[in-house]
Design a protein around this motif. Sequence first.
Motif, PDB file in Angstrom:
ATOM      1  N   HIS A 129      38.267  17.992 -79.642  1.00 43.86           N
ATOM      2  CA  HIS A 129      37.972  18.693 -78.657  1.00 43.86           C
ATOM      3  C   HIS A 129      38.253  20.221 -79.182  1.00 43.86           C
ATOM      4  CE1 HIS A 129      36.852  19.928 -74.658  1.00 43.86           C
ATOM      5  NE2 HIS A 129      37.505  18.514 -74.076  1.00 43.86           N
ATOM      6  N   THR A 130      37.856  21.183 -78.147  1.00 40.29           N
ATOM      7  CA  THR A 130      37.943  22.644 -78.534  1.00 40.29           C
ATOM      8  C   THR A 130      38.987  22.989 -77.528  1.00 40.29           C
ATOM      9  OG1 THR A 130      36.348  23.072 -76.744  1.00 40.29           O
ATOM     10  CG2 THR A 130      35.693  23.022 -79.010  1.00 40.29           C
ATOM     11  N   ILE A 131      39.847  22.419 -76.752  1.00 39.21           N
ATOM     12  CA  ILE A 131      40.928  22.991 -75.940  1.00 39.21           C
ATOM     13  C   ILE A 131      41.795  21.797 -75.537  1.00 39.21           C
ATOM     14  CG2 ILE A 131      39.403  24.536 -74.637  1.00 39.21           C
ATOM     15  CD1 ILE A 131      38.818  22.786 -72.390  1.00 39.21           C
ATOM     16  N   HIS A 132      42.768  21.971 -74.752  1.00 36.43           N
ATOM     17  CA  HIS A 132      43.672  20.969 -74.026  1.00 36.43           C
ATOM     18  C   HIS A 132      44.624  20.477 -75.442  1.00 36.43           C
ATOM     19  CE1 HIS A 132      41.849  21.436 -70.441  1.00 36.43           C
ATOM     20  NE2 HIS A 132      40.934  20.573 -70.801  1.00 36.43           N
ATOM     21  N   GLU A 133      45.009  21.342 -76.461  1.00 37.11           N
ATOM     22  CA  GLU A 133      45.541  21.020 -77.376  1.00 37.11           C
ATOM     23  C   GLU A 133      45.075  20.030 -78.356  1.00 37.11           C
ATOM     24  OE1 GLU A 133      47.372  23.087 -75.059  1.00 37.11           O
ATOM     25  OE2 GLU A 133      47.394  20.915 -73.904  1.00 37.11           O
ATOM     26  N   ARG A 408      35.644  15.155 -77.049  1.00 36.74           N
ATOM     27  CA  ARG A 408      35.541  15.665 -75.722  1.00 36.74           C
ATOM     28  C   ARG A 408      35.547  14.662 -74.480  1.00 36.74           C
ATOM     29  NH1 ARG A 408      34.076  21.145 -76.776  1.00 36.74           N
ATOM     30  NH2 ARG A 408      33.626  21.700 -74.549  1.00 36.74           N
ATOM     31  N   TRP A 409      35.949  13.526 -74.901  1.00 36.86           N
ATOM     32  CA  TRP A 409      36.442  12.310 -74.013  1.00 36.86           C
ATOM     33  C   TRP A 409      37.312  12.715 -73.071  1.00 36.86           C
ATOM     34  CZ3 TRP A 409      36.287  10.998 -79.242  1.00 36.86           C
ATOM     35  CH2 TRP A 409      37.771  10.749 -79.834  1.00 36.86           C
ATOM     36  N   GLU A 410      37.409  11.931 -71.969  1.00 36.28           N
ATOM     37  CA  GLU A 410      38.392  12.365 -70.966  1.00 36.28           C
ATOM     38  C   GLU A 410      39.606  11.819 -71.415  1.00 36.28           C
ATOM     39  OE1 GLU A 410      35.640  10.429 -70.245  1.00 36.28           O
ATOM     40  OE2 GLU A 410      34.541  11.486 -69.056  1.00 36.28           O
ATOM     41  N   LYS A 411      40.740  12.255 -71.156  1.00 41.28           N
ATOM     42  CA  LYS A 411      42.101  11.837 -71.587  1.00 41.28           C
ATOM     43  C   LYS A 411      42.354  10.416 -71.199  1.00 41.28           C
ATOM     44  CE  LYS A 411      46.927  13.443 -71.835  1.00 41.28           C
ATOM     45  NZ  LYS A 411      47.823  14.190 -71.273  1.00 41.28           N
ATOM     46  N   GLY A 412      42.715   9.429 -72.491  1.00 41.87           N
ATOM     47  CA  GLY A 412      42.909   8.149 -72.385  1.00 41.87           C
ATOM     48  C   GLY A 412      41.740   7.500 -72.460  1.00 41.87           C
ATOM     49  N   GLU A 477      46.203  12.287 -83.001  1.00 39.28           N
ATOM     50  CA  GLU A 477      47.771  12.626 -82.763  1.00 39.28           C
ATOM     51  C   GLU A 477      47.864  13.490 -81.658  1.00 39.28           C
ATOM     52  OE1 GLU A 477      49.107  15.952 -85.480  1.00 39.28           O
ATOM     53  OE2 GLU A 477      48.424  14.259 -86.744  1.00 39.28           O
ATOM     54  N   ASN A 478      46.625  14.348 -81.192  1.00 40.49           N
ATOM     55  CA  ASN A 478      46.800  15.214 -79.946  1.00 40.49           C
ATOM     56  C   ASN A 478      46.228  14.637 -78.627  1.00 40.49           C
ATOM     57  OD1 ASN A 478      47.389  17.270 -81.755  1.00 40.49           O
ATOM     58  ND2 ASN A 478      45.395  17.558 -82.394  1.00 40.49           N
ATOM     59  N   GLU A 479      45.799  13.510 -78.714  1.00 35.35           N
ATOM     60  CA  GLU A 479      45.214  12.891 -77.230  1.00 35.35           C
ATOM     61  C   GLU A 479      46.194  12.769 -76.344  1.00 35.35           C
ATOM     62  OE1 GLU A 479      41.904  12.233 -77.258  1.00 35.35           O
ATOM     63  OE2 GLU A 479      42.327  13.209 -79.132  1.00 35.35           O
TER      64      GLU A 479
END
Length: 508
Positions: A129-133, A408-412, A477-479
């Motif tokens: 992604h480009t954000i959210h860690e 850029r998928w939704e978390k999880g 690892e950042n998910e």
Amino acid sequence: MRTSISFLPERGQPCPRVSTSRFARTWLSALLPSLRHTGRLVVATLALIGHVSFAADSPKPPNIVLVMTDDQGYGELSFTGNPILKTPHLDAFATQSVRFTDFHVSPTCAPTRASLMTGRQEFRSGVTHTIHERERLSLKAVTLPQVLKTDGYTTGIFGKWHLGDEDAYQPGRRGFDEVFIHGAGGIGQTYAGSCGDAPGNTYFDPAIRHNGRFVKTKGYCTDVFFAQALQWMDAKRKAKSPFFAYITPNAPHAPLQCPEEYSKRYAGKVDTNSARFYGMIENIDDNFGRLIAKLDEWGLTQDTLVIFMTDNGGTVGVKRFNAGMRAQKGTPYEGGVRVPSFWRWPAGFSGGQDCAALTAHVDILPTLAEITGAKLPPVSLDGRSLVPLLKNPKAGWPDRFLFTHVGRWEKGKVEEAKFRNCAVRNERFRFVNNQELYDLKADPGERNNVLAEHPDVVTQMRAAYDRWWSEILPALENENAIGPKVNPFKAAYWKQFGGGPDAAAPRE
């Protein structure tokens, strides 16, 4: 310094690297045409005698300047056919360069930067992604500046990093000696967690973090970044230190801000946003012209490798010329990932030539390692050295697969996203979303889905994608990362100047 070359093995196998003395390099260079066809026996023989070079008569390793702009698509140069935009300095540079006309990057900003820095598709370094860690480059990754430093290069970054704003992820800890950057993915951006720029920043007079301390600059951001890069390069030149300058302006990424004199040049020719966008690009062109003029003035032109490229396809929301390609940034189609790539090193190879081979950002690290003789990281790379093509743009180039996923998928929701916004590309076909196949030789605009006509191609590409997907899943690892409550750049800014989330930070 040693220089090296990679023999291209069977598809899917890592490229071996070897090294040698000047005498052995001369001998091997003479034998190279016949050796290329003898397969694994050649590799074993070379391993016994040592190290193969870039060329027996190679010049000394060059200074390296890599300029990568932000959200400028393939068609956003007059050289590539834009009927309105004027980019005379980049056009002139392109005529002197080896031009990779089928060069690919990732669909968005941080992913491209991760692949360029590592020679590996971005998911292998945790960047989805480009954000959210999820923009943070794995701390286990070995970066391009770290590689170049193994051969004595001094390294500097000027502009956009976008691979983690927390201290451990900052470029000063990832191989860069000189760091002059904004935070987040753009000047003034702020997101929850770690990704955010200095408070109140705009494209004019931005606060820029210079080696860990903020400086309050004067002027337009692109001018500021190029000026700082030139000042640093001049100091390295005087110190006779080989350098790698990574110049990464945030323009022409939105918000669309530029000096009025530039946007006025397009007033009445296009809509207001497009006028600003084109103005931002023309300002980049002027700065690029100053860079090239300085190299001439300093007598460094012959011995400096200059690369110009962009980080993804054309930006969303701006009416533009797109060279007949489908879609734009943030998509897995050609218009989202195919970009200009111009390489000039007068002492190393002849310019003024097009190269139509399928090439990509992951090729930059192995190429620069070979040219400089730097030590490659002890991991399998997705890229391969472009040196054979720089020497001869029509050289043989085995077909390959390039894998694209917008992420850029939704978390999880990783597994559900496997076939969403993805593509597999080889030299002829693009297989999109597991249900579209385009024959790019016959249909470069990707208008006709020929999935039913090429079942063998679909089977092969789907199997390759399945293998790749299974490889990258363990690296994500950042998910589930949780970011800090306050953006690190803001926290550092307030610590330096005072203020805080509930108080306006003073401006000097």
